[in-house]
Design a protein around this motif. Structure first.
Motif, PDB file in Angstrom:
ATOM      1  N   ASN B 118       6.099   6.381  86.491  1.00 24.38           N
ATOM      2  CA  ASN B 118       5.374   6.795  87.746  1.00 24.38           C
ATOM      3  C   ASN B 118       5.178   5.632  88.463  1.00 24.38           C
ATOM      4  N   GLN B 119       5.536   5.332  89.684  1.00 20.44           N
ATOM      5  CA  GLN B 119       5.159   4.423  90.545  1.00 20.44           C
ATOM      6  C   GLN B 119       3.574   3.881  90.636  1.00 20.44           C
ATOM      7  N   ASN B 120       2.949   5.124  90.989  1.00 20.95           N
ATOM      8  CA  ASN B 120       1.599   5.227  91.014  1.00 20.95           C
ATOM      9  C   ASN B 120       0.678   4.522  89.718  1.00 20.95           C
ATOM     10  N   PHE B 121       1.380   4.950  88.680  1.00 19.14           N
ATOM     11  CA  PHE B 121       0.798   4.686  87.422  1.00 19.14           C
ATOM     12  C   PHE B 121       0.792   3.163  87.127  1.00 19.14           C
ATOM     13  N   LEU B 122       2.101   2.655  87.692  1.00 23.20           N
ATOM     14  CA  LEU B 122       2.360   1.235  87.348  1.00 23.20           C
ATOM     15  C   LEU B 122       1.411   0.281  88.095  1.00 23.20           C
ATOM     16  N   ALA B 123       1.300   0.767  89.540  1.00 28.72           N
ATOM     17  CA  ALA B 123       0.401   0.104  90.332  1.00 28.72           C
ATOM     18  C   ALA B 123      -0.999  -0.003  89.769  1.00 28.72           C
ATOM     19  N   LEU B 124      -1.461   1.275  89.402  1.00 32.15           N
ATOM     20  CA  LEU B 124      -2.891   1.095  88.780  1.00 32.15           C
ATOM     21  C   LEU B 124      -2.903   0.468  87.492  1.00 32.15           C
ATOM     22  N   GLN B 125      -1.927   0.539  86.795  1.00 27.45           N
ATOM     23  CA  GLN B 125      -2.059  -0.410  85.365  1.00 27.45           C
ATOM     24  C   GLN B 125      -2.156  -1.809  85.744  1.00 27.45           C
ATOM     25  N   GLU B 126      -1.298  -2.326  86.713  1.00 25.10           N
ATOM     26  CA  GLU B 126      -1.447  -3.569  87.170  1.00 25.10           C
ATOM     27  C   GLU B 126      -2.696  -3.959  87.705  1.00 25.10           C
ATOM     28  N   GLU B 127      -3.233  -3.105  88.662  1.00 29.95           N
ATOM     29  CA  GLU B 127      -4.574  -3.085  89.189  1.00 29.95           C
ATOM     30  C   GLU B 127      -5.902  -3.254  88.329  1.00 29.95           C
ATOM     31  N   LEU B 128      -5.524  -2.206  87.191  1.00 34.41           N
ATOM     32  CA  LEU B 128      -6.872  -2.445  86.262  1.00 34.41           C
ATOM     33  C   LEU B 128      -6.339  -3.610  85.287  1.00 34.41           C
ATOM     34  N   ALA B 129      -5.446  -4.081  85.105  1.00 36.17           N
ATOM     35  CA  ALA B 129      -5.027  -5.086  84.279  1.00 36.17           C
ATOM     36  C   ALA B 129      -5.734  -6.480  84.902  1.00 36.17           C
ATOM     37  N   THR B 130      -5.504  -6.563  86.250  1.00 33.54           N
ATOM     38  CA  THR B 130      -5.993  -7.497  86.908  1.00 33.54           C
ATOM     39  C   THR B 130      -7.408  -7.594  87.189  1.00 33.54           C
ATOM     40  N   THR B 131      -8.123  -6.306  87.253  1.00 31.96           N
ATOM     41  CA  THR B 131      -9.414  -6.246  87.403  1.00 31.96           C
ATOM     42  C   THR B 131     -10.113  -6.737  85.892  1.00 31.96           C
ATOM     43  N   GLU B 132      -9.580  -6.186  84.729  1.00 27.84           N
ATOM     44  CA  GLU B 132     -10.024  -6.577  83.495  1.00 27.84           C
ATOM     45  C   GLU B 132     -10.074  -8.173  83.262  1.00 27.84           C
ATOM     46  N   ASN B 133      -8.759  -8.906  83.683  1.00 26.68           N
ATOM     47  CA  ASN B 133      -8.863 -10.319  83.796  1.00 26.68           C
ATOM     48  C   ASN B 133      -9.788 -10.742  84.464  1.00 26.68           C
ATOM     49  N   LYS B 134     -10.121 -10.215  85.795  1.00 24.05           N
ATOM     50  CA  LYS B 134     -11.046 -10.851  86.799  1.00 24.05           C
ATOM     51  C   LYS B 134     -12.369 -10.547  86.108  1.00 24.05           C
ATOM     52  N   ILE B 135     -12.800  -9.554  85.309  1.00 23.22           N
ATOM     53  CA  ILE B 135     -14.205  -9.466  84.553  1.00 23.22           C
ATOM     54  C   ILE B 135     -14.284 -10.540  83.797  1.00 23.22           C
ATOM     55  N   SER B 136     -13.112 -10.708  83.041  1.00 31.10           N
ATOM     56  CA  SER B 136     -13.167 -11.863  81.870  1.00 31.10           C
ATOM     57  C   SER B 136     -13.360 -13.254  82.390  1.00 31.10           C
ATOM     58  N   PHE B 137     -12.703 -13.531  83.571  1.00 31.47           N
ATOM     59  CA  PHE B 137     -12.889 -14.683  84.053  1.00 31.47           C
ATOM     60  C   PHE B 137     -14.060 -14.981  84.783  1.00 31.47           C
ATOM     61  N   ALA B 138     -14.832 -13.756  85.412  1.00 30.49           N
ATOM     62  CA  ALA B 138     -15.992 -14.076  86.377  1.00 30.49           C
ATOM     63  C   ALA B 138     -17.192 -14.269  85.082  1.00 30.49           C
ATOM     64  N   ARG B 139     -16.903 -13.580  83.917  1.00 32.56           N
ATOM     65  CA  ARG B 139     -17.705 -13.511  82.764  1.00 32.56           C
ATOM     66  C   ARG B 139     -17.831 -15.024  82.220  1.00 32.56           C
ATOM     67  N   GLN B 140     -16.542 -15.491  82.002  1.00 30.00           N
ATOM     68  CA  GLN B 140     -16.205 -16.870  81.438  1.00 30.00           C
ATOM     69  C   GLN B 140     -17.084 -17.963  82.463  1.00 30.00           C
ATOM     70  N   PHE B 141     -16.730 -17.852  83.855  1.00 26.18           N
ATOM     71  CA  PHE B 141     -17.548 -18.731  85.033  1.00 26.18           C
ATOM     72  C   PHE B 141     -19.005 -18.372  84.771  1.00 26.18           C
ATOM     73  N   TYR B 142     -19.526 -17.309  84.570  1.00 27.99           N
ATOM     74  CA  TYR B 142     -20.733 -17.023  84.517  1.00 27.99           C
ATOM     75  C   TYR B 142     -21.540 -17.698  83.293  1.00 27.99           C
ATOM     76  N   ASN B 143     -20.784 -17.496  82.303  1.00 25.74           N
ATOM     77  CA  ASN B 143     -21.340 -18.258  80.780  1.00 25.74           C
ATOM     78  C   ASN B 143     -21.293 -19.705  80.917  1.00 25.74           C
ATOM     79  N   ASP B 144     -20.296 -20.294  81.561  1.00 26.49           N
ATOM     80  CA  ASP B 144     -20.160 -21.530  81.909  1.00 26.49           C
ATOM     81  C   ASP B 144     -21.439 -22.079  82.844  1.00 26.49           C
TER      82      ASP B 144
END
Lengths: 381, 188
Positions: B118-144
């Protein structure tokens, strides 16, 4: 760099009108003009000379997302513009005048070859160049170098033409002049290269810190360096800005690696990244010293004390699903995607046929209609 | 004459002293604002994830009828995370639970080939994956940033100024999940 430029211009002045100050004055004027041009449109000139096309998030979501992730990790104030270059050789560079107005460009070949983690490593390296203000330094030194090379080129030529008519000056002035003309560009180039090499190491260290995953960049560098295509749009001055030297396939220059290359040896960079025990600057420094046997590393003194990896790149929650080696259908899809972007930005016209085929017309296409190669239906352009 | 010189020296010393305090104070303020800004970045991404989850639910609902428990766990974790108004620590806990439920949802989704196409699912998966990464990186930057700020606060003479002006404390956005604590695997 500036000193060499000043000396170079004084030598020119000394020869032409027997006046050091005059040469210096011309030099300063030329330099100011060049700097102004560089400051306001250097990045645009560089991007257009590389044939880079600006893209949006819809064109290549993964690239956009990775850039945004690294923007957050590096704490940059603004999202840089993203460009794609229509080249098969994998490479990337960053340019711009400040972290607020920066651009990142990657080639089509890079997007096709790298997986997400490797792309992240490359983008992190470019973001480090932006965050460390390397982009402006490289633009300026590149401009000065370009000016010196250009001037000496013009003057050397005019010198040959006026040789017979010029009887003034002692022999030693002519020798001095020629020496300046020949050595000026070489010295400038060597300094330029030294600056750029040092900054490459620092950007690698930063990339490891941003991604918390040095192997991503290491794998990417391996893939990039195993490529054998040369970049058509790069030249001697712009070469230093790429992540891996785009003009590398020369047996001679490979041997002269340490002095004449814009980049440290890629193998060495990979070895350092692989050897990192941890992901902070301290372990980069240790690995650097162990590999190169130098006592000083480019990251010495740049360390922010106490910033250790409180948080490893846990992320990967969902993105761990990405396999090391991507299956062929993913690669084909990425090929299509990148090619579509290039067509779109080269003003191709798309017509979707009912049978699912996408017809693409170059802007030069003059015909009125076209038959679909699959279902033979006639479309009007 | 001698008294004059002494006053001059005294005034100069006082000015230097005040300038020094201003400098340290400003640097501390800059670091503090950086921490706050970094925290705002995390919140932007957390909100983005909350907004994406209903879309995801809508998309997978039709395919994953037999996975009620998994889906409900995600919805519930989202609600808890959204209503968590505590400090960084309790927020981090709630977010980690949400990450865990999403992880298991995507793991289960592997068993549904229709869904994966499902194209919609794939797009959402990428979107959630990147959001997940962004949370991690934002958290990492915050901790630094927090680490930087705390170090700056503790060194002398900054600690005196911190006492006088009552600079606030920040806690790191910690990870509680043991699995996440481990270093990423290095493969070659």
């Amino acid at each position: 760099m500036l000193i060499i430029f000043a000396m170079f211009m004084s030598a020119v002045g000394l020869y032409f009108v027997n006046d050091v100050l005059f040469g210096l004055l011309i030099g300063i004027v030329v330099w100011i003009v060049m700097c102004l041009i560089t400051y306001f449109s250097g990045d645009k000139m560089f991007l257009s000379s590389a044939g880079a096309k600006k893209i949006t998030k819809e064109d290549f979501p993964v690239l956009y997302d990775v850039v945004e992730e690294m923007k957050i990790a590096s704490g940059l104030p603004k999202m840089p513009d993203i460009y794609i270059i229509d080249e098969d050789a994998p490479n990337a560079f960053a340019t711009g005048r400040s972290p607020e107005s920066a651009s990142v460009a990657v080639t089509r070949g890079l997007l096709v070859r790298l997986n997400r983690q490797e792309l992240q490593g490359v983008i992190a390296h470019e973001m480090a160049h932006i965050a460390n203000s390397d982009i402006l330094v490289m633009l300026y030194t590149g401009t000065i170098l370009g000016t010196i090379v250009l001037m000496s080129d013009i003057l050397l030529r005019s010198r040959i033409n006026t040789r017979s008519s010029s009887g003034k000056g002692g022999g030693y002035i002519i020798i001095l002049y020629l020496l300046a003309l020949i050595l000026g560009p070489i010295c400038a180039q060597l300094i330029y290269l030294a600056i750029s090499r040092k900054r490459e190491y620092l950007a690698d260290a930063c990339a490891a810190q941003f991604t918390r995953y040095p192997m991503g960049l290491a794998n990417a560098l391996m893939k990039i360096s195993s490529n054998t295509d040369e970049m058509k749009s790069a030249n001697n001055v712009t070469a230093a800005m790429y992540i891996v030297n785009p003009l590398k396939f020369d047996k001679v220059t490979k041997k002269l690696n340490d002095l004449s290359s814009t980049h440290p040896s890629t193998q060495e960079r990979i070895k350092i990244l692989t050897k990192m025990a941890n992901v902070d600057f301290e372990s980069y420094e240790k690995a650097f010293k162990a590999i190169t046997h130098k006592s000083q590393s480019p990251v010495t003194g740049k360390m922010s004390k106490g910033v250790s990896w409180a948080v490893p790149l846990a992320a990967a929650a969902i993105s761990t699903a990405i396999p090391e080696e991507e299956p062929p259908e993913v690669k084909i899809q990425k090929h299509r995607q990148t090619e579509n972007i290039m067509w779109k930005y080269n003003d191709y016209i798309f017509i979707e046929c009912e049978c699912g085929t996408k017809l693409k017309f170059p802007p030069e296409y003059k015909g009125m209609e076209m038959k679909c190669p699959h279902c033979k239906k006639v479309h009007f352009v | 004459m001698g008294g004059n010189t002494l006053t001059l020296i005294g005034v100069a010393a006082a000015i230097i002293f005040i300038l020094l305090i201003i400098r340290i104070y400003n640097s501390l303020i800059a670091k503090k604002n950086q921490v706050k800004n970094a925290w705002a970045q995390i919140e932007v991404q957390l909100k983005r994830r909350y907004d994406l989850i209903p879309n995801l639910m809508e998309t997978v609902k039709g395919y994953m009828e037999h996975e009620r428990a998994t889906l409900e766990a995600v919805v519930k974790a989202r609600q808890i995370a959204m209503s968590s108004q505590g400090d960084a620590k309790s927020q981090a806990n709630a977010e980690n639970i949400l990450t865990g439920t999403l992880k298991s949802l995507f793991a289960v989704a592997e068993n549904y080939p229709d869904l994966k196409a499902n194209q919609n699912f794939l797009a959402l998966q990428e979107e959630l994956a990147t959001t997940e990464n962004k949370i991690s990186f934002a958290r990492q930057f915050y901790n630094d940033c927090v680490m930087n700020y705390n170090t700056e606060k503790e060194i002398f003479p900054n600690n005196v100024i911190v006492e006088v002006f009552r600079f606030e404390n920040f806690t790191m956005f910690e990870i509680t999940d043991n699995e996440e604590r481990q270093a990423p695997k290095v493969q070659f």
